[in-house]
Design a protein around this motif. Sequence first.
Motif, short mmCIF file in Angstrom:
data_model
loop_
_atom_site.label_atom_id
_atom_site.label_comp_id
_atom_site.label_asym_id
_atom_site.label_seq_id
_atom_site.Cartn_x
_atom_site.Cartn_y
_atom_site.Cartn_z
N VAL A 299 34.03 -68.36 70.88
CA VAL A 299 33.76 -68.84 72.24
C VAL A 299 32.25 -68.79 72.42
CG1 VAL A 299 34.24 -68.60 74.70
CG2 VAL A 299 35.96 -67.88 73.02
N ASP A 300 31.65 -69.95 72.53
CA ASP A 300 30.19 -70.00 72.70
C ASP A 300 29.82 -71.25 73.48
OD1 ASP A 300 30.00 -72.24 70.97
OD2 ASP A 300 29.66 -71.00 69.21
N ARG A 301 28.56 -71.38 73.83
CA ARG A 301 28.05 -72.62 74.40
C ARG A 301 26.55 -72.69 74.19
NH1 ARG A 301 29.81 -70.07 79.40
NH2 ARG A 301 28.05 -69.09 80.47
N LEU A 302 26.08 -73.91 74.06
CA LEU A 302 24.65 -74.13 73.96
C LEU A 302 24.01 -73.88 75.32
CD1 LEU A 302 24.46 -77.47 71.91
CD2 LEU A 302 24.24 -75.13 71.06
N THR A 303 22.83 -73.31 75.31
CA THR A 303 22.06 -73.21 76.56
C THR A 303 21.32 -74.50 76.83
OG1 THR A 303 20.20 -72.21 75.38
CG2 THR A 303 21.82 -70.72 76.34
N ARG A 304 21.16 -75.32 75.79
CA ARG A 304 20.55 -76.65 75.94
C ARG A 304 21.35 -77.61 75.08
NH1 ARG A 304 14.21 -78.26 74.57
NH2 ARG A 304 14.39 -80.47 75.14
N TRP A 305 21.87 -78.67 75.69
CA TRP A 305 22.76 -79.58 74.99
C TRP A 305 22.04 -80.76 74.35
CZ3 TRP A 305 27.99 -80.53 78.00
CH2 TRP A 305 28.53 -79.28 78.36
#
Length: 412
Positions: free
Chosen positions: A279-285
């Motif tokens: 479970v993760d996400r980019l801070t800048r896409w």
Amino acid sequence: MPADPAVVDTDCCVVGGGPAGMMVGLLLARAGVRVVVLEKHGDFLRDFRGDTVHPSTLQAMADLGLLEAFLALPHTKVSALSAQIGDETIHLADFHGLKTAAPFIALMPQWDFLDFLADAARRYPTFDLRMNARAEAVVEHDGRVAGVRVATPDGPLEVRARLVIAADGRRSVLRDAAGLPVEDLGAPMDVLWMRLSRKPTDDPEAPLGRASAGRMFVTIPREGYYQCGYVAAKGTFDAIRSAGMEAFRHEVAQAAPMLADRVEELRSFDDVHLLTVTVDRLTRWSLPGLLCIGDAAHAMSPVGGVGINLAVQDAVAAANILHDAFGLDDAALDERARAVQRRRLPPTRAMQSLQLLIQDRLVGAALSGRALKAPAAMRLFERFPRLRRIPARVLGLGFRLERVRSPDAFSG
């Protein structure tokens, strides 16, 4: 000397032929944008991918005028969800009341879903799908991403594009190559997927999750079999395998007693497929010339089966925002790409927060071996059935429903 790569020029290059990539490719091509979609495999036939097509995705198909044809494919319709927690069965979600084109979940093999999108996209002359095309690196020019270097059976290929959309999943080659920062949100579990036979006259027709002290198990009905998920503590698969198949069959039988008479169908660990949950996400896409969507931008927990549907929602939003931006200058196109993150980050963050809460409160508790009881909030769904519409709305439509707004440049 290595051969010079063949070169293809296009408006948009989409890397990854999963749900996000195929949907954004279809929508942009439909709007008249020249699109090349790169898929590293020769077909879509990979098992144990997400197969739950939620009402949000079905609404997108309806917006495209494709829902009737889509539902003509073999699928299982699920209108309610339940879970067994300890000795209690809790009815969690009822989709009947959703104000949407198809108020149910369609369980369908992901390869059928992707083949359907590919066939729909091929109707547009601006769509180009390249199979067996593995993206290996980005091409940069004047400080911006200007394309992708690709390995194909026919030799190296360079796809030059004004915008590259990375939709190549949680192990995205492009997001790593671009050095985009990733925030790891953590997951206490992995999932061991397997098939066990299903008796159509006796077995339940709806998905069911079971949580008991030390065990969690999920059964998803398919044509003639169950797709089963044994939830294991993070990093324990090697120990499970070392204990042997007989011990694992015993664990499965304890976790899902109704399947105890079928565990011998698991002949070896070749029949068990590990999903390492991230479970993760980019801070800048995005960077100039590059945009990440779907799992490349945010890897989701399997909790709720929302992953492919959130990816499709990203694709719909991206097409809505970008479809008329390719006639603008690079600065304006890059600003539109940044707008996709502004649009999609809040619902992504909200869904991941909910998944993390369930992981901590329920999954973590079950895997710790503690005796389980249904949380008081869940018991309210039994006392007040109308409350089941709330989780149905969240799981079915997400925290922001994206409707198709991009045009069909070829209609009429």
